[in-house]
Design a protein around this motif. Sequence first.
Motif, PDB file in Angstrom:
ATOM      1  N   LYS A   5      26.912  19.169  29.905  1.00 19.99           N
ATOM      2  CA  LYS A   5      26.932  20.615  29.656  1.00 19.99           C
ATOM      3  C   LYS A   5      26.794  21.373  30.972  1.00 19.99           C
ATOM      4  N   ASN A 281      25.653  44.568  30.908  1.00 22.29           N
ATOM      5  CA  ASN A 281      26.474  44.655  29.683  1.00 22.29           C
ATOM      6  C   ASN A 281      26.274  43.461  28.748  1.00 22.29           C
ATOM      7  N   ARG A 283      26.508  40.349  29.124  1.00 24.26           N
ATOM      8  CA  ARG A 283      27.557  39.332  29.130  1.00 24.26           C
ATOM      9  C   ARG A 283      27.001  37.942  28.828  1.00 24.26           C
ATOM     10  N   VAL A 289      23.271  32.155  22.997  1.00 19.97           N
ATOM     11  CA  VAL A 289      23.283  31.811  21.580  1.00 19.97           C
ATOM     12  C   VAL A 289      24.103  30.545  21.314  1.00 19.97           C
ATOM     13  N   PRO A 291      24.957  26.407  21.889  1.00 18.16           N
ATOM     14  CA  PRO A 291      24.027  25.256  21.867  1.00 18.16           C
ATOM     15  C   PRO A 291      23.792  24.630  23.231  1.00 18.16           C
ATOM     16  N   GLU A 435      16.887  36.526  26.154  1.00 21.83           N
ATOM     17  CA  GLU A 435      17.418  37.813  25.711  1.00 21.83           C
ATOM     18  C   GLU A 435      16.452  38.955  25.953  1.00 21.83           C
ATOM     19  N   GLU A 436      15.215  38.731  25.626  1.00 24.02           N
ATOM     20  CA  GLU A 436      14.252  39.837  25.658  1.00 24.02           C
ATOM     21  C   GLU A 436      13.988  40.357  27.064  1.00 24.02           C
TER      22      GLU A 436
ATOM     23  N   LYS B   9       8.298  41.469  14.711  1.00 25.83           N
ATOM     24  CA  LYS B   9       8.548  41.475  16.144  1.00 25.83           C
ATOM     25  C   LYS B   9       7.929  42.718  16.762  1.00 25.83           C
ATOM     26  N   LYS B  45      19.142  39.198  15.588  1.00 18.90           N
ATOM     27  CA  LYS B  45      18.947  38.372  16.783  1.00 18.90           C
ATOM     28  C   LYS B  45      17.839  37.346  16.589  1.00 18.90           C
ATOM     29  N   ALA B  48      19.494  34.597  14.829  1.00 20.54           N
ATOM     30  CA  ALA B  48      20.359  33.813  15.724  1.00 20.54           C
ATOM     31  C   ALA B  48      19.573  33.045  16.784  1.00 20.54           C
ATOM     32  N   LEU B  50      17.981  34.345  19.252  1.00 18.78           N
ATOM     33  CA  LEU B  50      18.008  35.008  20.557  1.00 18.78           C
ATOM     34  C   LEU B  50      16.668  35.641  20.897  1.00 18.78           C
ATOM     35  N   ILE B  51      15.993  36.122  19.874  1.00 19.83           N
ATOM     36  CA  ILE B  51      14.699  36.767  20.092  1.00 19.83           C
ATOM     37  C   ILE B  51      13.635  35.968  19.347  1.00 19.83           C
ATOM     38  N   GLU B  52      12.556  35.722  20.054  1.00 22.40           N
ATOM     39  CA  GLU B  52      11.460  34.961  19.456  1.00 22.40           C
ATOM     40  C   GLU B  52      10.589  35.903  18.614  1.00 22.40           C
ATOM     41  N   THR B  68      18.646  23.832  18.646  1.00 15.74           N
ATOM     42  CA  THR B  68      20.016  23.751  19.161  1.00 15.74           C
ATOM     43  C   THR B  68      21.002  23.397  18.048  1.00 15.74           C
ATOM     44  N   ARG B  71      22.229  26.292  16.224  1.00 16.30           N
ATOM     45  CA  ARG B  71      23.233  27.079  16.953  1.00 16.30           C
ATOM     46  C   ARG B  71      24.636  26.485  16.784  1.00 16.30           C
ATOM     47  N   ARG B  72      24.702  25.198  16.635  1.00 19.28           N
ATOM     48  CA  ARG B  72      26.010  24.565  16.403  1.00 19.28           C
ATOM     49  C   ARG B  72      26.631  25.039  15.106  1.00 19.28           C
ATOM     50  N   LEU B  74      26.172  27.986  13.721  1.00 23.86           N
ATOM     51  CA  LEU B  74      26.094  29.444  13.638  1.00 23.86           C
ATOM     52  C   LEU B  74      27.215  30.103  14.444  1.00 23.86           C
ATOM     53  N   PHE B  76      27.829  33.823  15.992  1.00 24.20           N
ATOM     54  CA  PHE B  76      27.140  35.101  16.194  1.00 24.20           C
ATOM     55  C   PHE B  76      28.072  36.086  16.870  1.00 24.20           C
ATOM     56  N   PRO B  78      27.736  39.774  18.470  1.00 25.81           N
ATOM     57  CA  PRO B  78      26.864  40.913  18.778  1.00 25.81           C
ATOM     58  C   PRO B  78      27.597  42.243  18.608  1.00 25.81           C
ATOM     59  N   PRO B  82      30.658  41.532  24.890  1.00 28.16           N
ATOM     60  CA  PRO B  82      30.495  41.307  26.337  1.00 28.16           C
ATOM     61  C   PRO B  82      31.251  40.062  26.784  1.00 28.16           C
ATOM     62  N   LEU B  99      31.490  24.004  24.925  1.00 27.36           N
ATOM     63  CA  LEU B  99      30.036  24.109  24.792  1.00 27.36           C
ATOM     64  C   LEU B  99      29.578  23.684  23.392  1.00 27.36           C
ATOM     65  N   TYR B 100      30.433  23.918  22.421  1.00 21.97           N
ATOM     66  CA  TYR B 100      30.096  23.543  21.043  1.00 21.97           C
ATOM     67  C   TYR B 100      30.566  22.120  20.710  1.00 21.97           C
TER      68      TYR B 100
END
Lengths: 630, 292
Positions: A5, A281, A283, A289, A291, A435-436, B9, B45, B48, B50-52, B68, B71-72, B74, B76, B78, B82, B99-100
């Motif tokens: 990866k 932005n 990106r 998101v 894997p 992300e955060e 959150k 998020k 997904a 992305l946010i804990e 992980t 995520r395979r 899913l 997503f 946004p 972007p 990547l997948y």
Amino acid sequence: MRPRKLLRIARWEVTKNAGGVDKRTLAVAGLAIALIAVLAPAVAAQGAVLDEGIYRVAVDEDSRYYDVVEENPTFVARPDATREDLGESVDLYIEDGYVSPAASPKGRAAKEELRSAVQAYNNEQLRQEANQSAAFPVSVSLEYREQSQAGGTLATDGEDPQQVRDPDNRSDNRTGDGTPVDGNGSNATDGTDGTDGTDGTDGTNGTDGTDGTDGTAGAPNSGGLGGAGSAISGDGDSVDSPSQLSPPFPFESLVLAFVFIIPMNFLIQAYGSTILSERLNRRGELLLVSPVSRYEIIGGKTLPYFAGAMAIEAVIAVGLTYVGTGTIGGLVSIAAILPLVALFLAATFVGAMFARSFKELTFVTVTITVGLTSYAFVPAIFTDVTPIALISPLTVVVRDLQGQAVAAPEFLFSVTPPLLSAIVLFGLGAGLYREEDMFAQRAIPLKVLDALAGPVRKRWHVGAMVAVLLPFVFVLQLLAIAVLFALGEVSIPLLLVVVAVVEEIAKSLPVYAAYAHKRFERSTVSALVLGAIAGAGFFVGEKITQLAQLVGLPELAQGQAALQIAPTDVGAPILIALFFLPLLLHGVTAAISAVGASRGKRAYVVALGVAMLVHLVYNLAVLSEVLGNV
Amino acid sequence: MIEVSDLRKEYGDFAAVEGSTFAVEDGEVFGIIGPNGAGKTTTLKMLAGLIEPTSGQVSVAGYDADDTEMRRRLGFLPEESPLYEEMTPISYLTFFADLYDVPSDVAEERIDETLSELDLDHRERQLGDMSKGMKRKVAIARSLINDPDVLIYDEPASGLDPLTTNYIIQFTERLAEEGKTIVFSAHNLFHVESICDRVAIMNEGSIVAKGDLETLQAEHGETEYHVYTTVEVPDSVKKNGRYRRVVNSMDEVEATREAATEAGGEVVDIRTEESSLEEVFLNVAESGRVEA
């Protein structure tokens, strides 16, 4: 981390950006590489001679000055010129051992240059003597002095053959081979002024010749030309500070260091841009998101730049080695440059994670360029002058390329702090690569706090975070030594101030960040506990600085002051006390700061100031007193 | 397929999402609606990974949201698209397929198929040179590159022209028909109403109502009865030669019938008008009712 990866992301990073580089950038980069390719081998092969043949000298072939003129590329010998040509086609006229300069600034400059050339020539002659002790006899003058509180206590006594001072306190010459390092300095090279004694035109300089025989490791007169310092010959072994030296400027070291540092400054611009562009932005959101882990993303995005930098540096190192020696080599240089490349990239990575725009990134990269170039480049210039130069891995590179041996402890001393700092920086930046944090438009100081507080979940994490920051503390202190030691004894109290400031910030900032992120209850008891943990963490990490003892740095007063290395020739109780006193100090001062941190920003600033003051008083009073009495 | 339990959150002192609990069944289309700042995007998020979450549990396809493997499975999308603008649609989608771990031949076929379905030409043009609608289509294609079981779409048609919006909504409907589990948010409640099986209404970080459209209409909407008579009755208006009275219950319908009979006329038509999702949403938002 899955290599496949990581490599896929690395390949993507390369192909993605391949079409984004405009022709002008390519042209500038190509020009820079071409310049380096031309300049570096020239320096490696024969040294840089920017003023070749600028002085024309009328000298007969049977004159004893003829060889001096011939061997120095600054001069051009004109054996056929006459006195009438002086000031016209020649700048110096030498007849019967008398040197006559043209009545012009250039003529006077030519005479000065001839003097230096004679010194160098003499020195070279002396070095070829079989009996070096006879060629460079050492005379030691002892003077017992009352020790001053700061500098005196940390200087060695007169019986230490490594740190003998001359009566005039003008140099700390101590050599193994008797070779002076002062070159044409005020002491050791004065013998060269015998040149003038010979021509009888400079009585004052003849007086200086006394200094040569005064024996502060200066070379004696030799024949009619007098002795000369070895300058930056590579076989000097001095701990003099620049304020006490006047060596010829080490142009070769400068160019070699320059050649290695320049490509990295280009590279971090591109690297910083690619990291920041992931954040602008949003990106990078879709990579997050997918894997793959954030470490694979960071590794993949960094790998091409790291590999590219190492490839360039390796080509330079191997090329220079080949040009200089005719052999394939440079492995030591390549290994030494690796942590520096990593540090440049790591600092840029964190900077790009902190910056909110390309404008801020520019500020960040300029700061990194200036800071790290100072750290790596400046000490490397003085490779042959002082062991402090070893704080930079570039010093190892320069020494390696100059054919000097680099001992394993010296190598480790040079590369470990930047390598650890790079690892920590990447770790802190990776903590923000989510992300955060990465898309949040927060001010840089707040981002710093985010990075520090990110991994802190339990109390002991604060201690671990403080210990993790030790490489930065170490690097900053070494840099302070390098920067301040030119000031001589004045540098000692200044260094103690720097030490107090740097160490207290390192101990307290993770605690403040943890409170700012509501990791712990804001109470005095909690603050005292966190302070004690932070102090203990720092104490444990601080022992890493013992690495400094592997090289000659502790023999410098500045090294002892900054690194606070305990002497070894004392009894066990004192050693134990010296070992644990810092633990007490760090615990107390960290607790003071922590109590302030638990009560808000303003209280933290005040408490931090108090902690610094306590630390400084400890350094000045307790430590110096203890060391002075042992 | 998706289980969310007491999700919360916090950002400092501010709770972006508090106490959200809901479940999405396999193959269901679940909509989340609410005003700006209601917590929709934060919720998506967190789903997904992305946010804990500060607290609470999220499970997607049986995996934790930060797994992980989840995520395979899913896809997503946004709110913004972007993209890496220096890439082409093909290189961009191929990279994500790698990547997948999508085999290259499968990826090639899938990319071609999806871009054709999305009616996207100019596959070798740089993304930076494409229109917003075209970029959005590429982003949707990317969300499908791994043939996911679960799709999380945040405002999929946000900022697009009506034609493209309609196209994307229809495409999403087709995905739902293929059996994908879809969670998506939208400002345009008509879109939600047209394709969602169930809806959650969020306001100020909390889910204030949820259920299928009928339930929401029953609980939070109003049913109007338009009663048409041949003679004038109280509160009626004349329209096309007949009189119309709007009432809210069957009792009032009966009362209208009696009034028309007494006046010598009769009821000739009764029409039922249900509240739209938008009216339900406005009712919920205005009343501030919180569902337990």
